[in-house]
Design a protein around this motif. Structure first.
Motif, PDB file in Angstrom:
ATOM      1  N   LEU A  32     -42.172   7.483 -30.103  1.00  0.00           N
ATOM      2  CA  LEU A  32     -41.277   7.246 -30.732  1.00  0.00           C
ATOM      3  C   LEU A  32     -40.258   7.707 -30.906  1.00  0.00           C
ATOM      4  CD1 LEU A  32     -43.877   5.319 -33.807  1.00  0.00           C
ATOM      5  CD2 LEU A  32     -42.614   3.672 -32.359  1.00  0.00           C
ATOM      6  N   GLY A  33     -40.281   9.040 -31.172  1.00  0.00           N
ATOM      7  CA  GLY A  33     -39.424  10.012 -30.766  1.00  0.00           C
ATOM      8  C   GLY A  33     -38.082   9.755 -29.992  1.00  0.00           C
ATOM      9  N   PHE A  34     -39.318   9.746 -28.979  1.00  0.00           N
ATOM     10  CA  PHE A  34     -38.087   9.720 -27.836  1.00  0.00           C
ATOM     11  C   PHE A  34     -37.308   8.267 -27.622  1.00  0.00           C
ATOM     12  CE2 PHE A  34     -40.955  12.637 -25.658  1.00  0.00           C
ATOM     13  CZ  PHE A  34     -39.639  14.055 -25.490  1.00  0.00           C
ATOM     14  N   LEU A  35     -38.110   7.759 -28.228  1.00  0.00           N
ATOM     15  CA  LEU A  35     -37.804   6.367 -27.878  1.00  0.00           C
ATOM     16  C   LEU A  35     -36.654   6.221 -28.694  1.00  0.00           C
ATOM     17  CD1 LEU A  35     -39.678   3.966 -26.260  1.00  0.00           C
ATOM     18  CD2 LEU A  35     -38.258   4.934 -25.023  1.00  0.00           C
ATOM     19  N   GLY A  36     -36.832   6.076 -30.215  1.00  0.00           N
ATOM     20  CA  GLY A  36     -36.406   5.713 -31.284  1.00  0.00           C
ATOM     21  C   GLY A  36     -36.539   4.027 -31.907  1.00  0.00           C
ATOM     22  N   TYR A  37     -36.659   3.716 -33.414  1.00  0.00           N
ATOM     23  CA  TYR A  37     -36.979   2.997 -33.548  1.00  0.00           C
ATOM     24  C   TYR A  37     -36.115   1.449 -32.534  1.00  0.00           C
ATOM     25  CZ  TYR A  37     -37.821  -1.400 -36.356  1.00  0.00           C
ATOM     26  OH  TYR A  37     -37.970  -2.742 -37.132  1.00  0.00           O
ATOM     27  N   GLU A  38     -35.192   1.105 -32.816  1.00  0.00           N
ATOM     28  CA  GLU A  38     -33.944   0.311 -32.189  1.00  0.00           C
ATOM     29  C   GLU A  38     -34.341   0.513 -30.464  1.00  0.00           C
ATOM     30  OE1 GLU A  38     -31.654  -1.625 -33.478  1.00  0.00           O
ATOM     31  OE2 GLU A  38     -32.106  -0.717 -35.319  1.00  0.00           O
ATOM     32  N   ARG A  39     -34.899   1.604 -29.807  1.00  0.00           N
ATOM     33  CA  ARG A  39     -34.815   1.151 -27.730  1.00  0.00           C
ATOM     34  C   ARG A  39     -36.824   0.539 -28.326  1.00  0.00           C
ATOM     35  NH1 ARG A  39     -33.403   5.815 -24.127  1.00  0.00           N
ATOM     36  NH2 ARG A  39     -34.572   6.768 -25.629  1.00  0.00           N
ATOM     37  N   THR A  40     -37.357   1.236 -29.152  1.00  0.00           N
ATOM     38  CA  THR A  40     -39.237   0.597 -28.764  1.00  0.00           C
ATOM     39  C   THR A  40     -38.776  -0.322 -29.678  1.00  0.00           C
ATOM     40  OG1 THR A  40     -39.213   2.899 -29.853  1.00  0.00           O
ATOM     41  CG2 THR A  40     -40.944   1.114 -30.004  1.00  0.00           C
ATOM     42  N   ALA A  42     -36.176  -2.590 -28.711  1.00  0.00           N
ATOM     43  CA  ALA A  42     -35.295  -3.890 -27.313  1.00  0.00           C
ATOM     44  C   ALA A  42     -36.619  -3.581 -26.176  1.00  0.00           C
ATOM     45  CB  ALA A  42     -34.665  -3.174 -27.357  1.00  0.00           C
ATOM     46  N   LEU A  43     -37.553  -2.364 -26.202  1.00  0.00           N
ATOM     47  CA  LEU A  43     -38.268  -2.830 -24.707  1.00  0.00           C
ATOM     48  C   LEU A  43     -39.274  -2.876 -25.463  1.00  0.00           C
ATOM     49  CD1 LEU A  43     -38.368   1.274 -24.129  1.00  0.00           C
ATOM     50  CD2 LEU A  43     -38.332  -1.204 -22.663  1.00  0.00           C
ATOM     51  N   LEU A  44     -40.376  -3.203 -27.037  1.00  0.00           N
ATOM     52  CA  LEU A  44     -41.697  -3.462 -27.080  1.00  0.00           C
ATOM     53  C   LEU A  44     -41.611  -5.006 -27.287  1.00  0.00           C
ATOM     54  CD1 LEU A  44     -43.388  -0.192 -27.694  1.00  0.00           C
ATOM     55  CD2 LEU A  44     -43.233  -1.642 -25.555  1.00  0.00           C
ATOM     56  N   GLY A  45     -40.549  -5.280 -28.348  1.00  0.00           N
ATOM     57  CA  GLY A  45     -40.724  -6.334 -29.685  1.00  0.00           C
ATOM     58  C   GLY A  45     -41.117  -6.145 -31.015  1.00  0.00           C
ATOM     59  N   ASN A  46     -40.922  -6.790 -31.753  1.00  0.00           N
ATOM     60  CA  ASN A  46     -40.940  -6.622 -33.053  1.00  0.00           C
ATOM     61  C   ASN A  46     -43.091  -6.724 -33.384  1.00  0.00           C
ATOM     62  OD1 ASN A  46     -40.369  -6.452 -35.561  1.00  0.00           O
ATOM     63  ND2 ASN A  46     -41.043  -7.619 -36.822  1.00  0.00           N
ATOM     64  N   THR A  47     -43.377  -7.457 -32.833  1.00  0.00           N
ATOM     65  CA  THR A  47     -45.123  -6.985 -32.748  1.00  0.00           C
ATOM     66  C   THR A  47     -45.725  -5.556 -33.165  1.00  0.00           C
ATOM     67  OG1 THR A  47     -44.952  -9.308 -33.131  1.00  0.00           O
ATOM     68  CG2 THR A  47     -47.199  -8.265 -32.821  1.00  0.00           C
ATOM     69  N   LEU A  48     -45.418  -5.231 -31.083  1.00  0.00           N
ATOM     70  CA  LEU A  48     -45.842  -4.028 -30.783  1.00  0.00           C
ATOM     71  C   LEU A  48     -45.572  -2.831 -31.230  1.00  0.00           C
ATOM     72  CD1 LEU A  48     -46.238  -5.211 -27.345  1.00  0.00           C
ATOM     73  CD2 LEU A  48     -48.222  -4.792 -28.698  1.00  0.00           C
ATOM     74  N   THR A  49     -44.099  -2.860 -31.968  1.00  0.00           N
ATOM     75  CA  THR A  49     -43.400  -1.907 -32.407  1.00  0.00           C
ATOM     76  C   THR A  49     -43.725  -1.389 -33.386  1.00  0.00           C
ATOM     77  OG1 THR A  49     -40.813  -2.471 -31.126  1.00  0.00           O
ATOM     78  CG2 THR A  49     -41.075  -1.284 -33.209  1.00  0.00           C
ATOM     79  N   ASN A  50     -44.129  -2.327 -34.511  1.00  0.00           N
ATOM     80  CA  ASN A  50     -44.917  -2.275 -36.018  1.00  0.00           C
ATOM     81  C   ASN A  50     -46.345  -1.561 -35.407  1.00  0.00           C
ATOM     82  OD1 ASN A  50     -42.792  -3.209 -37.031  1.00  0.00           O
ATOM     83  ND2 ASN A  50     -43.334  -5.776 -37.944  1.00  0.00           N
ATOM     84  N   LEU A  51     -46.801  -1.926 -34.318  1.00  0.00           N
ATOM     85  CA  LEU A  51     -48.070  -1.993 -34.137  1.00  0.00           C
ATOM     86  C   LEU A  51     -48.423  -0.212 -33.852  1.00  0.00           C
ATOM     87  CD1 LEU A  51     -51.311  -1.950 -34.024  1.00  0.00           C
ATOM     88  CD2 LEU A  51     -50.668  -3.038 -31.738  1.00  0.00           C
ATOM     89  N   TYR A  53     -46.456   2.119 -34.808  1.00  0.00           N
ATOM     90  CA  TYR A  53     -46.116   2.846 -36.258  1.00  0.00           C
ATOM     91  C   TYR A  53     -47.094   2.677 -37.105  1.00  0.00           C
ATOM     92  CZ  TYR A  53     -40.992   3.700 -35.748  1.00  0.00           C
ATOM     93  OH  TYR A  53     -39.699   4.199 -35.077  1.00  0.00           O
ATOM     94  N   THR A  54     -47.658   1.500 -36.644  1.00  0.00           N
ATOM     95  CA  THR A  54     -48.987   1.536 -38.262  1.00  0.00           C
ATOM     96  C   THR A  54     -50.165   2.505 -37.324  1.00  0.00           C
ATOM     97  OG1 THR A  54     -48.223  -0.619 -38.758  1.00  0.00           O
ATOM     98  CG2 THR A  54     -50.983  -0.281 -39.721  1.00  0.00           C
ATOM     99  N   SER A  55     -50.427   2.002 -36.139  1.00  0.00           N
ATOM    100  CA  SER A  55     -50.858   3.494 -35.374  1.00  0.00           C
ATOM    101  C   SER A  55     -50.823   5.217 -35.707  1.00  0.00           C
ATOM    102  CB  SER A  55     -51.482   2.837 -34.081  1.00  0.00           C
ATOM    103  OG  SER A  55     -51.339   1.716 -33.586  1.00  0.00           O
ATOM    104  N   HIS A  56     -49.775   4.815 -35.714  1.00  0.00           N
ATOM    105  CA  HIS A  56     -49.038   6.331 -35.301  1.00  0.00           C
ATOM    106  C   HIS A  56     -49.496   6.825 -37.199  1.00  0.00           C
ATOM    107  CE1 HIS A  56     -47.562  10.608 -35.021  1.00  0.00           C
ATOM    108  NE2 HIS A  56     -46.996  10.200 -36.108  1.00  0.00           N
ATOM    109  N   LYS A  57     -49.035   6.488 -38.098  1.00  0.00           N
ATOM    110  CA  LYS A  57     -49.217   6.441 -39.195  1.00  0.00           C
ATOM    111  C   LYS A  57     -51.089   6.753 -39.689  1.00  0.00           C
ATOM    112  CE  LYS A  57     -45.427   3.748 -40.999  1.00  0.00           C
ATOM    113  NZ  LYS A  57     -44.370   2.631 -41.951  1.00  0.00           N
TER     114      LYS A  57
END
Length: 185
Positions: A32-40, A42-51, A53-57
């Motif tokens: 998440l740090g290297f990619l940032g929210y926007e690139r994550t 773009a690469l993974l889509g909304n569902t995987l990006t949210n997953l 972030y939720t996994s990290h927390k």
């Protein structure tokens, strides 16, 4: 090797659970740090990006809970003596790295929790939303996230030292240090 040469079994289990959660937490955090929210996104889509972030927390809260249990077991039960004893230098380095690891593994999730809350984001543990404990404050959130990242890099260094020390005792000194935390001996 007798039972007194090992940490108690629950402490050994907690050690390895923390290790797994920290490695996964660092992997998700670095991604998440290297990619940032926007690139994550773009690469993974909304569902995987949210997953992600939720996994990290969730991993961060799990580390905080596990470390609390670990500290309790460390204080409540006898720490086994090293057999053979460590040199003064080894004892100093080992104690310093362990104390810094413990501190970082408590401080880092607390910083993440505070940064998330002050950024106006949900503090999540699996599907539960935990109280933020702090109100929204964007400038404070940025500062807390910066410190969360710095402690993350410090953890990478401390984990590297910890693993290097373990490998040194296992492969070079061939003493009993590795067996103290083994789940199988």
């Amino acid at each position: 090797m007798h039972e007194l040469d090992h940490y108690i079994y629950p402490h050994r289990v907690l050690h390895w659970l923390v290790a797994g959660a920290v490695l996964l937490g660092l992997a998700t955090g670095l991604t998440l740090g290297f990619l940032g929210y926007e690139r994550t996104l773009a690469l993974l889509g909304n569902t995987l990006t949210n997953l992600l972030y939720t996994s990290h927390k969730t991993l961060g809260i799990a580390v905080l809970l596990l470390m609390t249990l670990r500290i309790v077991t460390r204080l409540a039960f006898v720490v086994p003596d090293h057999d053979p004893p460590l040199s003064t230098f080894e004892r100093l380095v080992s104690t310093s790295v362990h104390h810094l690891l413990y501190a970082a593994l408590v401080v880092m999730p607390l910083l993440g929790w505070a940064a998330t809350a002050t950024g106006g984001f949900p503090v999540e543990f699996f599907q539960w939303h935990l109280p933020g404990l702090l109100g929204r404050h964007d400038a404070l959130s940025q500062t807390l996230f910066m410190w969360h990242e710095r402690v993350g890099w410090a953890l990478v260094v401390l984990i590297t030292l910890h693993v290097a020390g373990a490998l040194f005792h296992w492969r070079i000194k061939r003493d009993n240090v590795m067996k103290r935390m083994s789940l199988f001996d």
